[in-house]
Enzyme design. Structure first.
Site, PDB file in Angstrom:
ATOM      1  N   HIS A  37       0.759  -1.325   0.058  1.00 32.93           N
ATOM      2  CA  HIS A  37      -0.078  -0.201  -0.031  1.00 32.93           C
ATOM      3  C   HIS A  37       0.896   1.150   0.279  1.00 32.93           C
ATOM      4  CE1 HIS A  37      -3.286  -2.669   0.700  1.00 32.93           C
ATOM      5  NE2 HIS A  37      -2.819  -2.794   1.649  1.00 32.93           N
ATOM      6  N   LYS A  64      -5.129  -9.620  -8.018  1.00 33.86           N
ATOM      7  CA  LYS A  64      -5.705  -9.133  -6.519  1.00 33.86           C
ATOM      8  C   LYS A  64      -6.623  -7.834  -7.310  1.00 33.86           C
ATOM      9  CE  LYS A  64      -5.014  -6.925  -2.490  1.00 33.86           C
ATOM     10  NZ  LYS A  64      -4.622  -5.649  -1.410  1.00 33.86           N
ATOM     11  N   HIS A 138      -2.779  -2.696   8.209  1.00 36.01           N
ATOM     12  CA  HIS A 138      -3.897  -3.410   7.077  1.00 36.01           C
ATOM     13  C   HIS A 138      -4.640  -2.094   7.089  1.00 36.01           C
ATOM     14  CE1 HIS A 138      -7.614  -5.308   5.752  1.00 36.01           C
ATOM     15  NE2 HIS A 138      -8.278  -4.401   5.910  1.00 36.01           N
TER      16      HIS A 138
END
Length: 145
Positions: A37, A64, A138
């Site tokens: 990310h 993904k 996350h």
């Protein structure tokens, strides 16, 4: 001189053996978060950017479905885990106080096998993350603010 270093080296090596496994796991989760990310200086932020970055970061086997890249400094993203740039959000998450530049890559096409094609959407928004031991692990991509 060399003989004097022997006990120090032994203590150092033994110290590595007693590093808590959870610390090593947390580092792995933070590194994984950065791989998936984080991109401080994006080039383009278009479809080609997404296709290149998704492939480069190993997110294309299988393709993904959705991935968001956050464009900021590591310290500004980590600060969300503290009160400097984040506040509690729900039970286990934190939301950034400031907006970040982001690029979201969505898989287009029928097959989940490479070559993967992506559509880019760039913008600016607050991000929601989960933290462990002061580091992001996350990114919640289901909520947009």
């Amino acid at each position: 001189m060399v003989m004097g270093l022997g006990p120090l080296v032994l203590i150092f090596v033994l110290g590595l053996g007693v590093t808590p496994p959870t610390l090593a796991q947390d580092d792995y989760r933070y590194i994984r978060f950065l791989t998936q990310h984080y991109d401080a200086n994006p080039t383009g932020r278009n479809d080609r950017y997404c296709e290149t970055m998704m492939r480069r970061r190993g997110l294309t086997s299988p393709c993904k479905d959705t991935n968001t890249f956050v464009h900021g400094t590591k310290s500004s993203i980590k600060a969300i885990c503290e009160d400097k740039n984040g506040e509690p959000y729900g039970a286990n998450f934190r939301i950034s106080k400031s907006a970040f530049q982001v690029t979201t890559c969505k898989h287009v096409g029928g097959s989940s096998r490479p070559p993967c094609r992506y559509r880019a959407t760039s913008g600016s928004r607050k991000i929601i993350i989960a933290c462990e031991n002061g580091s992001p692990v996350h990114l919640d991509e289901s909520v947009f603010h």
